[in-house]
Motif scaffolding. Structure first.
Motif, PDB file in Angstrom:
ATOM      1  N   GLU A  66       0.823  -1.211   0.000  1.00  0.00           N
ATOM      2  CA  GLU A  66       0.000   0.000   0.000  1.00  0.00           C
ATOM      3  C   GLU A  66       0.859   1.263   0.000  1.00  0.00           C
ATOM      4  O   GLU A  66       0.457   2.294  -0.538  1.00  0.00           O
ATOM      5  CB  GLU A  66      -0.903  -0.005   1.237  1.00  0.00           C
ATOM      6  CG  GLU A  66      -1.986   1.033   1.241  1.00  0.00           C
ATOM      7  CD  GLU A  66      -3.276   0.520   0.653  1.00  0.00           C
ATOM      8  OE1 GLU A  66      -4.126   1.357   0.327  1.00  0.00           O
ATOM      9  OE2 GLU A  66      -3.422  -0.707   0.497  1.00  0.00           O
ATOM     10  N   LEU A  67       2.051   1.169   0.594  1.00  0.00           N
ATOM     11  CA  LEU A  67       2.853   2.366   0.845  1.00  0.00           C
ATOM     12  C   LEU A  67       4.122   2.461   0.005  1.00  0.00           C
ATOM     13  O   LEU A  67       4.761   3.517  -0.011  1.00  0.00           O
ATOM     14  CB  LEU A  67       3.247   2.409   2.336  1.00  0.00           C
ATOM     15  CG  LEU A  67       2.089   2.378   3.336  1.00  0.00           C
ATOM     16  CD1 LEU A  67       2.634   2.287   4.754  1.00  0.00           C
ATOM     17  CD2 LEU A  67       1.197   3.606   3.186  1.00  0.00           C
ATOM     18  N   ARG A 197      -5.679  10.162  -0.383  1.00  0.00           N
ATOM     19  CA  ARG A 197      -4.854  10.104   0.819  1.00  0.00           C
ATOM     20  C   ARG A 197      -5.672   9.612   2.011  1.00  0.00           C
ATOM     21  O   ARG A 197      -5.180   8.829   2.824  1.00  0.00           O
ATOM     22  CB  ARG A 197      -4.263  11.479   1.133  1.00  0.00           C
ATOM     23  CG  ARG A 197      -3.527  11.436   2.464  1.00  0.00           C
ATOM     24  CD  ARG A 197      -2.693  12.615   2.785  1.00  0.00           C
ATOM     25  NE  ARG A 197      -2.080  12.412   4.094  1.00  0.00           N
ATOM     26  CZ  ARG A 197      -1.306  13.293   4.705  1.00  0.00           C
ATOM     27  NH1 ARG A 197      -1.032  14.443   4.126  1.00  0.00           N
ATOM     28  NH2 ARG A 197      -0.788  13.025   5.884  1.00  0.00           N
ATOM     29  N   ARG A 200      -5.891   5.907   1.823  1.00  0.00           N
ATOM     30  CA  ARG A 200      -4.610   5.292   2.175  1.00  0.00           C
ATOM     31  C   ARG A 200      -4.389   5.334   3.687  1.00  0.00           C
ATOM     32  O   ARG A 200      -3.937   4.345   4.290  1.00  0.00           O
ATOM     33  CB  ARG A 200      -3.483   6.022   1.452  1.00  0.00           C
ATOM     34  CG  ARG A 200      -2.094   5.415   1.707  1.00  0.00           C
ATOM     35  CD  ARG A 200      -1.062   6.085   0.822  1.00  0.00           C
ATOM     36  NE  ARG A 200      -0.943   7.496   1.105  1.00  0.00           N
ATOM     37  CZ  ARG A 200      -0.946   8.465   0.180  1.00  0.00           C
ATOM     38  NH1 ARG A 200      -1.085   8.168  -1.095  1.00  0.00           N
ATOM     39  NH2 ARG A 200      -0.822   9.727   0.533  1.00  0.00           N
ATOM     40  N   ARG A 203      -6.800   2.774   5.375  1.00  0.00           N
ATOM     41  CA  ARG A 203      -6.365   1.401   5.128  1.00  0.00           C
ATOM     42  C   ARG A 203      -5.097   1.069   5.923  1.00  0.00           C
ATOM     43  O   ARG A 203      -4.935  -0.053   6.410  1.00  0.00           O
ATOM     44  CB  ARG A 203      -6.128   1.184   3.635  1.00  0.00           C
ATOM     45  CG  ARG A 203      -7.433   1.083   2.837  1.00  0.00           C
ATOM     46  CD  ARG A 203      -7.166   1.026   1.339  1.00  0.00           C
ATOM     47  NE  ARG A 203      -6.387  -0.140   0.946  1.00  0.00           N
ATOM     48  CZ  ARG A 203      -6.911  -1.305   0.585  1.00  0.00           C
ATOM     49  NH1 ARG A 203      -8.242  -1.462   0.601  1.00  0.00           N
ATOM     50  NH2 ARG A 203      -6.140  -2.311   0.208  1.00  0.00           N
ATOM     51  N   THR A 204      -4.197   2.032   6.059  1.00  0.00           N
ATOM     52  CA  THR A 204      -2.993   1.810   6.865  1.00  0.00           C
ATOM     53  C   THR A 204      -3.360   1.592   8.322  1.00  0.00           C
ATOM     54  O   THR A 204      -2.853   0.664   8.976  1.00  0.00           O
ATOM     55  CB  THR A 204      -2.028   3.002   6.727  1.00  0.00           C
ATOM     56  OG1 THR A 204      -1.654   3.149   5.353  1.00  0.00           O
ATOM     57  CG2 THR A 204      -0.781   2.792   7.570  1.00  0.00           C
TER      58      THR A 204
END
Length: 428
Positions: A66-67, A197, A200, A203-204
């Motif tokens: 993801e990152l 963002r 993201r 989800r993180t």
């Protein structure tokens, strides 16, 4: 009652307008271990090392795929971490507090703390923070099925349940609060937009929360990983080229007419426009209602006997004690001025009364709070006894209707054994 500007429904007290930042400063440390990892030399050629660092950082709990697109090549990364998840023999307020940073290029910050009586200072759990209109200081996003939010500043927060309890704690702890912020700045940064963002970040936070509940064996069900987030408030405005003659053309509130909120205000008569959060959570719920048509700024209000705003919220399980402490910090908890009454109004403050109740729901002990605001306009600086009694009666009607609504959150969560805890005057 006349036309009211759209921004009436997005009032957020100044004391609450603080961005949520999931950084090292948000957690109080009581003896912490620190791990520092560096990647390579200087002046470029760092992509492979930086990605390897990201994969290993934070005990390997970060969602690497993801990152990985955030990782730069031209600067060397650094990682800092502490918390009982990484070093079980060390005593720390944090389960995990970790950052991976690339100077002038961005970074990733995550933190997880047990939900004790107090959450970190920047925790956002009060009704005013969770209503759809509270995105006025920045975009606010929610993901159905996730107890949490992103927006009002960088970062996202989520809450995970731990019914079996968190290990390494001296008292029963049945939940954790996880924050995350992942961003890229400077050269090579992609303009992905605030919604991308927000997704993201959420989800993180969800990935880290699920990894921690598994590692702690605390019995919590995995939080679903969202594929999208929803903007809780979107306003289309126009103005003349010089910025004058500003007006609202369209307002979109996805939480408008939420099924769980439709009973709010019915016991007071009149026509109400309702809205609520989108989290579909068993730990918290929030609704509000106004006689003004919030999606049409030009619409007139109905006759509601002087009441111009209502809100209703519930916090269950690990959130109940934490939110009580949060309200008590500024004198708004039911126990702060127990038994005190006053009719003196504070200049410029809304004439509002909050009524608290406590009981049991599906997720455990639960606090309910309703707030009723009267439209007093140019009223004097005091309330008559009749007016004070009317306000108290309307608050009780609102609470009873909220608890009894067949489609409302309290009925959905099988709430029972509810008792009145006390009133809080909003003008004190």
């Amino acid at each position: 009652m006349g036309r009211v500007p759209a921004r009436l429904f997005r009032r957020v007290p100044e004391r609450l307008r603080v961005p949520l930042v999931a950084g090292l400063a948000m957690v109080i440390i009581a003896g912490a271990a620190v791990v520092v990892l560096s990647s390579g030399g200087a002046q470029g050629g760092h992509l492979v090392a930086n990605r390897d660092q990201l994969k290993r950082a934070c005990g390997g709990l970060l969602p690497y795929e993801e990152l990985r697109g955030l990782v730069p090549d031209d600067v060397r990364g650094e990682a800092h971490a502490y918390g009982t998840r990484l070093t079980p023999d060390e005593e720390s307020r944090a389960l995990l507090n970790c950052s991976v940073t690339w100077p002038d290029r961005g970074g990733v910050e995550v933190a997880a703390v047990p939900i004790l009586s107090r959450l970190p200072d920047r925790a956002k759990l009060e009704a005013e923070d969770l209503l759809p209109a509270s995105g006025m200081d920045g975009d606010a996003y929610e993901a159905p099925g996730v107890t949490g939010r992103s927006g009002g500043g960088p970062g996202a927060w989520v809450v995970a349940e731990c019914p079996a309890g968190l290990r390494t704690r001296g008292r029963e702890v049945t939940g954790m609060y996880v924050t995350a912020s992942a961003y890229r700045t400077g050269a090579g940064a992609q303009k992905s937009g605030t919604e991308a963002r927000a997704l993201r970040d959420v989800r993180t936070a969800v990935t880290v929360a699920n990894a921690l509940t598994r590692a702690q064996k605390c019995g919590g069900a995995a939080i679903p990983l969202p594929d999208a987030v929803v903007d809780t408030y979107d306003e289309k405005t126009t103005s003349d080229p010089d910025g004058s003659n500003w007006e609202v053309e369209r307002i979109d509130i996805p939480g408008s007419d939420a099924a769980k909120c439709r009973g709010l205000g019915k016991d007071l008569g009149g026509r109400w426009s309702v809205a609520g959060d989108l989290q579909d959570s068993r730990l918290l719920s929030v609704c509000d209602a106004t006689p003004y048509e919030r999606t049409d700024p030009s619409a007139e209000s109905g006759d509601v006997k002087g009441v111009h705003y209502i809100s209703a919220a519930s916090w269950a399980g690990p959130l109940s004690e934490a939110v009580d402490e949060s309200y008590e910090d500024h004198g708004a908890s039911y126990g702060f001025r127990a038994g005190e009454r006053t009719k003196e109004l504070r200049e410029g403050e809304p004439v509002s009364l909050a009524l608290w109740a406590g009981g049991q729901c599906a997720a455990g002990r639960t606090l309910h709070r309703v707030s009723v605001s009267l439209d007093f306009g140019g009223h004097s600086s005091t309330l008559t006894e009749r007016e004070r009694t009317r306000l108290s009666t309307q608050a009780r009607k609102t609470l009873d209707g909220y608890l009894a609504d067949p489609g409302g959150w309290p009925r959905q969560q099988r709430c029972h054994d509810t008792e009145i805890l006390g009133e809080v005057e909003g003008w004190r």
